[in-house]
Design a protein around this motif. Structure first.
Motif, PDB file in Angstrom:
ATOM      1  N   ASP A 112     -13.730  34.122  12.159  1.00  0.00           N
ATOM      2  CA  ASP A 112     -12.461  33.804  11.526  1.00  0.00           C
ATOM      3  C   ASP A 112     -11.317  33.965  12.520  1.00  0.00           C
ATOM      4  OD1 ASP A 112     -13.818  33.520   9.107  1.00  0.00           O
ATOM      5  OD2 ASP A 112     -13.753  35.696   8.795  1.00  0.00           O
ATOM      6  N   HIS A 130     -13.448  39.714   0.366  1.00  0.00           N
ATOM      7  CA  HIS A 130     -13.504  38.709   1.415  1.00  0.00           C
ATOM      8  C   HIS A 130     -13.946  37.357   0.859  1.00  0.00           C
ATOM      9  CE1 HIS A 130     -13.129  40.986   5.326  1.00  0.00           C
ATOM     10  NE2 HIS A 130     -13.044  41.930   4.396  1.00  0.00           N
ATOM     11  N   LEU A 131     -14.647  37.362  -0.240  1.00  0.00           N
ATOM     12  CA  LEU A 131     -15.198  36.128  -0.783  1.00  0.00           C
ATOM     13  C   LEU A 131     -14.160  35.399  -1.625  1.00  0.00           C
ATOM     14  CD1 LEU A 131     -18.669  37.517  -1.915  1.00  0.00           C
ATOM     15  CD2 LEU A 131     -18.111  36.356   0.235  1.00  0.00           C
ATOM     16  N   VAL A 132     -14.211  34.047  -1.561  1.00  0.00           N
ATOM     17  CA  VAL A 132     -13.358  33.242  -2.417  1.00  0.00           C
ATOM     18  C   VAL A 132     -14.238  32.650  -3.504  1.00  0.00           C
ATOM     19  CG1 VAL A 132     -11.913  31.183  -2.565  1.00  0.00           C
ATOM     20  CG2 VAL A 132     -11.697  32.710  -0.597  1.00  0.00           C
ATOM     21  N   GLU A 133     -13.979  33.052  -4.721  1.00  0.00           N
ATOM     22  CA  GLU A 133     -14.779  32.555  -5.842  1.00  0.00           C
ATOM     23  C   GLU A 133     -14.087  31.358  -6.461  1.00  0.00           C
ATOM     24  OE1 GLU A 133     -16.675  34.134 -10.072  1.00  0.00           O
ATOM     25  OE2 GLU A 133     -15.741  35.532  -8.660  1.00  0.00           O
ATOM     26  N   ILE A 157      -7.810  33.614   7.260  1.00  0.00           N
ATOM     27  CA  ILE A 157      -9.135  34.072   6.850  1.00  0.00           C
ATOM     28  C   ILE A 157      -9.523  33.494   5.498  1.00  0.00           C
ATOM     29  CG2 ILE A 157      -8.152  36.183   5.865  1.00  0.00           C
ATOM     30  CD1 ILE A 157     -11.626  35.865   7.447  1.00  0.00           C
ATOM     31  N   ARG A 158      -8.569  33.402   4.571  1.00  0.00           N
ATOM     32  CA  ARG A 158      -8.877  32.869   3.240  1.00  0.00           C
ATOM     33  C   ARG A 158      -9.081  31.354   3.296  1.00  0.00           C
ATOM     34  NH1 ARG A 158      -5.538  34.733  -1.598  1.00  0.00           N
ATOM     35  NH2 ARG A 158      -7.528  34.341  -2.602  1.00  0.00           N
ATOM     36  N   GLU A 160     -10.537  29.867   5.751  1.00  0.00           N
ATOM     37  CA  GLU A 160     -11.914  29.732   6.229  1.00  0.00           C
ATOM     38  C   GLU A 160     -12.905  29.963   5.095  1.00  0.00           C
ATOM     39  OE1 GLU A 160     -13.204  28.837   9.059  1.00  0.00           O
ATOM     40  OE2 GLU A 160     -11.268  28.511  10.030  1.00  0.00           O
ATOM     41  N   LYS A 161     -12.686  31.005   4.316  1.00  0.00           N
ATOM     42  CA  LYS A 161     -13.607  31.326   3.225  1.00  0.00           C
ATOM     43  C   LYS A 161     -13.613  30.226   2.165  1.00  0.00           C
ATOM     44  CE  LYS A 161     -14.834  35.270   4.907  1.00  0.00           C
ATOM     45  NZ  LYS A 161     -16.205  35.430   5.442  1.00  0.00           N
ATOM     46  N   LEU A 164     -15.581  27.217   3.444  1.00  0.00           N
ATOM     47  CA  LEU A 164     -17.028  27.442   3.350  1.00  0.00           C
ATOM     48  C   LEU A 164     -17.516  27.288   1.911  1.00  0.00           C
ATOM     49  CD1 LEU A 164     -17.424  30.521   5.752  1.00  0.00           C
ATOM     50  CD2 LEU A 164     -18.281  28.192   6.120  1.00  0.00           C
ATOM     51  N   ALA A 165     -16.715  27.800   0.977  1.00  0.00           N
ATOM     52  CA  ALA A 165     -17.107  27.701  -0.434  1.00  0.00           C
ATOM     53  C   ALA A 165     -17.112  26.246  -0.907  1.00  0.00           C
ATOM     54  CB  ALA A 165     -16.143  28.527  -1.286  1.00  0.00           C
TER      55      ALA A 165
END
Length: 707
Positions: A112, A130-133, A157-158, A160-161, A164-165
């Motif tokens: 990141d 850290h995870l984005v739901e 960072i968010r 990037e997450k 990915l999601a």
């Protein structure tokens, strides 16, 4: 033979967020003692020089894009990219980078890209944060999704997450299915939320997402989402434009389906960037850098694929130069080449050189000769753009072609340079935008500075002789026509004459021999100075600048021409007519006389002898009094010199008369007498003068004895 898998192009991102080519070479990963670590090295394939030396830092975020690109940042505002010729080579280097950083090569970003403060903040949070739901992809939750996408944009960072999601769950395609549902139901609120979502996803700036969004089955739905800007009363009709108004024309059928798809994709993505998306704010300006890169590398690929298709280009040129080709078809072919040349600017220098050499070998210059003679203004404008690319690439190549033309054509009017000059003269644009462009191209072609290649030392002499013999009369025709008894003095004509004078002034500075002969033979300066009477001050200044450049050379050949033609008269008349107004014309004329006052004796004498009475009343500057002072000083100096000479050779030096008169004859010859008959009118002239001098000296002796 070199390993093509490791063949790469090196790019850096400049301040304008455009990718600059740094060269082509072969990449390797090896330990560098000086850097204390495994580094990426790229050596140029041409000479083996080092194009890139970059240590693989454990904390640098490397990103893999489009299977053949690796992008990373080494410092703030310094982005780098390696574009691989083959996917296999990209995979090898990517695995090496991941190995050094201890990352999984299946990922497309190694880590990141976050700053230290944000990293510390996230370390304090629970691991699950850290995870984005992502909310379920449903109509009822579109507002929630839009809020989520908008909220992450400020956090690297968010972003990037979230990216990915979105990729892992195939979320993009589900959203686009909802878009079609909302349109069918005319659900404006849902469509407005989808606009915010799609715009936010684009601002995530991720190549992996772009590859999905810009695929054939998704891109039109993406465009559709962007039509429903909540700020607009009515949605835009971008899809209608792209599918009905914008027509893809194949001037020659493209058989390669991959190439055709790449062209369609690039046009549509460019449309999204330039037309649909609003201008990004200061905070958003870096959000679309990957989109710019996506378009750039697409263009590189298109040009490369077309250039490699020799059959395609050969067919295009055959139709372009065929007299039987219809005008409409020829127009399409010309516009294709214009766009093709524009795309070629994305190539690295070595490949761009090969591209233009290919066009030259196929006959682009003879084709332009045909095109520039057409009546269609749009076609001629496109041909001008193509010609500008060729001149920028190689002025020598263009010069070599045009010098061969007189051997093949009986009429000077059909020569390529003369067609360019005529197009400049006949520019219908009130602001003469095309004429200004063409004047710049002509200036490049006649500039001796780019004719100094040691491989062809005669180029300068041969081309300038050609230009003054076959082309200069075409360039000066409007000037001569508009300085005759009946002349136009409208604004557009004045602009054109100013452009021509600018080019002629350049010639005075750089073509000493050729332009001097032309000015004398055509009495060109006299015609130019007629423009001192123009009601357009800028044109009068151009005429004055032309004369100033001539005088600035301090060439007595020019000075005698000016004196003999009494060519200061229109300048002095313009000064007197201007009165006491303190303006640019006044200052420019005063500067001219200040320059002359410094050192040009022949012009000082001419001005004082012929114009001082008219100028002596001007007292707001001391220029003309200074001219008179210099004139008197020189006159006094010459008088003292003559007195010393007479004193030296009189009285007791009776028989030195031949030497005295020989010295006087040399002095008179230096002042401009062209033959001895001016000094000695008869064949016995020298002896008559000798006797006269002896008699005068004897009379002086007798007179002295009497006293």
């Amino acid at each position: 033979m070199s390993d093509t898998r490791r063949r790469v192009k090196v790019y850096t991102l400049n301040e304008d967020r455009q990718w600059d080519d740094r060269g082509t070479g072969h990449v390797s990963s090896t330990y560098v003692e000086r850097l204390k670590g495994i580094s990426l090295l790229v050596r140029a394939e041409s000479d083996g020089s080092l194009l890139l030396e970059s240590k693989i830092s454990p904390n640098t975020a490397y990103q893999k894009q489009q299977d053949t690109l690796i992008v990373w940042s080494e410092a703030e505002n310094y982005d780098l990219a390696l574009s691989f010729q083959e996917k296999a080579g990209c995979d090898e280097i990517w695995e090496k980078i991941c190995q050094v950083q201890g990352k999984d090569p299946s990922l497309e970003i190694t880590q990141d890209p976050i700053d230290e403060s944000e990293e510390e903040r996230f370390e304090e949070m629970p691991e699950t944060s850290h995870l984005v739901e992502l909310p379920a992809c449903e109509l009822a939750r579109l507002e929630e999704i839009a809020d989520l996408v908008t909220s992450v944009l400020s956090s690297p960072i968010r972003r990037e997450k979230l990216a990915l999601a979105l990729m892992s769950e195939g979320y993009i395609k589900k959203l686009l299915q909802l878009f079609r549902t909302c349109e069918d139901l005319d659900n404006r609120e849902g469509l407005h939320h989808l606009y915010e979502i799609v715009r936010g996803v684009l601002f995530l700036n991720k190549a992996t997402l772009f590859e999905v969004m810009f695929s054939d089955d998704c891109i039109m739905d993406v465009v559709g989402c962007l039509e429903y800007d909540p700020a607009l009363v009515q949605p835009k009709r971008h899809r209608e434009f792209l599918t009905k108004t914008a027509k893809f024309k194949e001037v020659i059928p493209i058989t390669d389906s991959e190439l055709r798809q790449k062209i369609h994709q690039t046009y549509r993505v460019q449309y999204i960037q330039d037309i649909i998306l609003p201008t990004p704010s200061v905070f958003e300006e870096n959000f679309l850098s990957t989109l710019t890169s996506f378009i750039f590398f697409n263009k590189v690929e298109i040009v490369s694929m077309l250039q490699e298709d020799e059959k395609f280009l050969t067919e295009v040129f055959a139709q372009l130069t065929d007299e039987a080709t219809e005008e409409g078809k020829r127009r399409e072919l010309v516009n294709f080449f214009k766009e093709f040349c524009a795309f070629s600017q994305t190539l690295q220098p070595q490949n761009r050189d090969a591209f233009f050499k290919t066009l030259a070998n196929l006959g682009i210059l003879p084709a332009l000769e045909i095109i520039m003679g057409m009546d269609d203004l749009q076609v001629r404008a496109a041909a001008t753009d193509i010609f500008s690319y060729l001149v920028e690439f190689s002025p020598s190549m263009v010069r070599e072609f045009v010098m061969q033309e007189p051997q093949q054509a009986d009429d000077d009017d059909v020569l390529l340079i003369n067609l360019v000059i005529k197009q400049m003269i006949c520019d219908s644009d009130p602001e003469l935008g095309g004429a200004v462009q063409l004047m710049g191209l002509l200036r490049t072609l006649i500039d001796p500075e780019n004719m100094l290649a040691p491989t062809n030392k005669t180029e300068k002499t041969e081309f300038l002789s050609f230009f003054y013999k076959y082309c200069m009369h075409v360039l000066t025709a409007p000037l001569l026509a508009n300085t005759a008894e009946e002349r136009k003095d409208n604004f557009q004509t004045a602009q054109l004459l100013a452009l021509i004078l600018e080019l002629l002034t350049f010639c005075v500075e750089h073509h000493t021999y050729h332009i001097k002969n032309y000015i004398m033979n055509k009495d060109l300066l006299r015609r130019v100075l007629v423009l001192m009477n123009s009601k357009h001050t800028f044109l009068a200044l151009c005429a004055l600048r032309f004369m100033r450049r001539i005088i600035g050379l301090k060439d007595e050949y020019y000075n005698r021409y000016i004196i003999k033609g009494n060519l200061f008269e229109p300048v002095i008349n313009a000064l007197l007519d201007n009165g006491t107004r303190y303006n640019l014309l006044n200052s420019a004329i005063i500067e001219l006389f200040e320059f002359i006052k410094e050192d040009i004796k022949s012009l000082i004498a001419h001005i004082v002898d012929n114009f001082y009475k008219a100028l002596e009343s001007i007292e707001y500057v001391q220029t003309f009094k200074g001219l008179k002072g210099r004139y008197e000083q020189e006159k006094d100096r010459q008088s003292r010199g003559l007195s010393r000479s007479v004193e030296k050779h009189s009285y007791f030096n009776v028989f030195s008369a031949p030497i005295c008169f020989t010295c006087q004859s040399e002095r008179l010859l230096r002042q401009g007498s062209s033959s001895s008959t001016a000094l000695y009118p008869s064949g016995e002239g020298w002896f008559d003068l000798f006797k006269l001098n002896v008699t005068m000296n004897l009379m002086g002796l007798i007179k002295k004895k009497k006293t």
